[in-house]
Design an enzyme around this catalytic site. Structure first.
Site, short mmCIF file in Angstrom:
data_model
loop_
_atom_site.label_atom_id
_atom_site.label_comp_id
_atom_site.label_asym_id
_atom_site.label_seq_id
_atom_site.Cartn_x
_atom_site.Cartn_y
_atom_site.Cartn_z
N TYR A 473 2.68 1.94 -5.58
CA TYR A 473 2.68 1.54 -6.92
C TYR A 473 2.20 -0.29 -6.81
CZ TYR A 473 5.66 5.28 -6.80
OH TYR A 473 6.47 6.72 -6.37
N HIS A 474 1.09 -0.22 -5.99
CA HIS A 474 0.66 -1.66 -5.91
C HIS A 474 -0.78 -1.89 -6.33
CE1 HIS A 474 3.80 -2.13 -2.25
NE2 HIS A 474 4.23 -2.28 -3.53
N PRO A 475 -1.24 -1.63 -7.53
CA PRO A 475 -2.59 -1.62 -7.78
C PRO A 475 -3.07 -2.96 -8.21
CG PRO A 475 -1.36 -0.79 -9.64
CD PRO A 475 -0.57 -0.90 -8.44
#
Length: 538
Positions: A473-475
């Site tokens: 969840y680190h775009p």
């Protein structure tokens, strides 16, 4: 209806909340803050471990899905993103990690003047209110950072001792003088509550007359006069509205929504925009490109000692934990389950940490992903151990599905597209197995539940990774900062190339993804970006 402000900020997420506070601090400028979501005043947002309940809550979560990913066997990846005041910082696991100093020195080396480690450290410290005095931390800033090392579950100590037995150094502070090594994560909480940028920056600023907040306000497009951004068209309470910006429009929608709004507004690849029926304002081929993300896999182990499963699976345990939290905001409900881990080199040839480790004293193997709640772990003692490459080199992209502002964009993560990323995955798989076969962890493990003892060797473990791995969840990086207008989207002052009056200030501007969780560097980018905006406003 048309209103006029000095600045318009699109997105009240992690970065937008910081900007709204800093740009109204001196009382000189009026600011409109637009947020597509609603209020963050929910117990499941404010209670730290409650993020398990927001994972699939469409009321506060965009709940994106990617396109099928070939390297993951054609699976789609589920990408939760905050659609609420505070953005993804209101639904994340609160881990506070700045990244490795060389991450930012690399940004500077790519031509981004003013973005080296020595340049950005003051802005990390400016936002921070740390638990204890340190030359590497700030005190008295808006956002509290909690040292949980004395509150982690006891089984976490076994992980740290095991990693040290393998020769990895101990780090007492991943955000301090020696960020490399194994230890305990710091988290953004204050007094047992989530310390999002909404709580730390926005809510204290809402009493200022110079700040106007519109929730459930969906931005439709940026308004241009020639090549100058002059406002934003948005929908609010069933009506179409226009807001004009005397000075600047600032996009803070994150790595998905900021490039989407740019493209909807005519800033993007001209050929692709015309296919969607959008007239180009600027042919900016970098918009939506260069997407990066961390991808991880978890191994699950049954153990002969107590874990958080024993506390939070039984109903009586849930009640006790709830009563303790109500009494003094302490106990397991006041923490994240991401309690220990580290940043390590897989072998001596690596010049910098290439793997991030997570050790969580909990497991949830028996519950389907779509039904998982972090308050309902497995009915037996177990933990999970995860790894992800720190600095993946694969890059994906985001594109429009159509010209409808409410249609979700198309996300292509393009995971594991380079041999370097595959090599790091293989190294991480081997390291997890090496850890669990080393004492003291080896002494407490009774069974490897997933992937299981029959999965052995690089080929099988890589196949398992492809079958089970998913986003952390680190775009980032879809409006990449850089000096070349043909390849990047914003310059080193976060101004969009070839237009005026328009900036992007959020995780989408990262030139490369940082080594670790991305919330803290996003706050830093917002602090530095706000300082630039105010400096230029003079």
């Amino acid at each position: 209806m048309t209103e006029e402000f000095d600045f318009i900020i699109v997105g009240a997420g992690t970065a937008g909340c910081v900007l709204a506070n800093r740009l109204t601090e001196n009382g000189k400028y009026s600011v409109l803050l637009l947020e597509a979501g609603g209020s963050d005043l929910s117990i499941w947002i404010q209670m730290p471990i409650g993020y398990g309940r927001t994972f699939f809550d469409r009321r506060i979560n965009w709940m994106y899905d990617t396109e099928p990913v070939e390297s993951l066997g054609g699976r789609r990846s589920y990408w939760p993103r905050g659609k609420v005041i505070g953005g993804s910082g209101s639904i994340n696991a609160m881990v506070y990690v700045r990244g490795q100093p060389r991450d930012f020195d690399d940004w500077k080396a790519l031509g981004n003047v003013g973005w080296g480690w020595d340049d950005v450290l003051p802005f990390f410290k400016k936002s921070e209110d740390f638990d204890w005095h340190s030359a590497h931390h700030g005190r008295g800033g808006p956002q509290h950072v909690t040292d949980i090392s004395s509150h982690v579950h006891p089984v976490c100590h076994s992980f740290v001792e095991t990693a040290q037995a393998l020769g990895f150094p101990a780090s007492s502070d991943f955000n301090g003088a020696r960020p490399e090594g194994v230890g305990y994560y710091q988290i953004n909480t204050r007094g047992g509550w989530r310390a999002s940028t909404a709580n730390a920056f926005l809510h204290p600023a809402r009493k200022r007359k110079s700040l106007a907040l519109r929730t459930h306000a969906h931005a439709q497009r940026i308004l241009f006069e020639g090549k100058r951004a002059v406002g934003v068209a948005y929908s609010h309470k069933g009506a179409d509205r226009i807001a004009k910006a005397r000075r600047e429009v600032i996009l803070s929608g994150g790595a998905i929504n900021s490039p989407q709004l740019l493209m909807l507004s005519g800033v993007g690849d001209a050929g692709q925009l015309q296919k969607s029926g959008i007239d180009p304002v600027v042919d900016a081929k970098g918009v939506g490109r260069n997407l990066q993300d961390h991808i991880a896999v978890s191994y699950f182990y049954k153990v002969r000692t107590a874990t958080l499963n024993d506390v939070l699976h039984p109903m009586l345990g849930k009640i006790r934990a709830g009563l303790r939290y109500m009494a003094d905001r302490a106990g397991p409900l006041s923490l994240s389950v991401n309690q220990s881990g580290g940043f390590v080199r897989s072998d001596a040839t690596k010049l910098h940490p290439n793997l991030q480790l997570y050790f969580s004293p909990v497991s949830y193997t028996k519950t389907p992903l779509s039904e998982r709640k972090l308050l309902n772990p497995d009915p037996f003692s177990a933990f999970l151990l995860s790894h992800n490459p720190c600095r993946p080199t694969s890059r994906g992209h985001i594109e429009l599905a159509c010209a409808d502002p409410k249609a979700y964009p198309v996300i292509h993560p393009n995971y594991l597209a380079t041999q370097a990323d595959i090599d790091d995955v293989l190294a991480g798989n081997r390291l997890l197995r090496q850890l669990v076969r080393t004492r003291p962890l080896a002494d407490i493990i009774t069974e490897e539940l997933i992937p299981g003892p029959t999965i052995e060797g690089d080929e099988a473990l890589l196949a398992d990774f492809r079958a089970r791995a998913d986003t952390v969840y680190h775009p980032t990086s879809t409006c990449m900062m850089g000096s070349d207008p043909a390849a990047s989207v914003v310059d080193a002052r976060l101004k969009v190339h070839r237009v005026e009056g328009l900036r992007v200030i959020d995780a989408s501007v990262f030139p490369t993804i940082t080594s670790g969780n991305t919330n803290a560097p996003t706050v830093m980018v917002a602090e530095k970006g706000a300082a630039m905006v105010l400096e230029d406003a003079k």
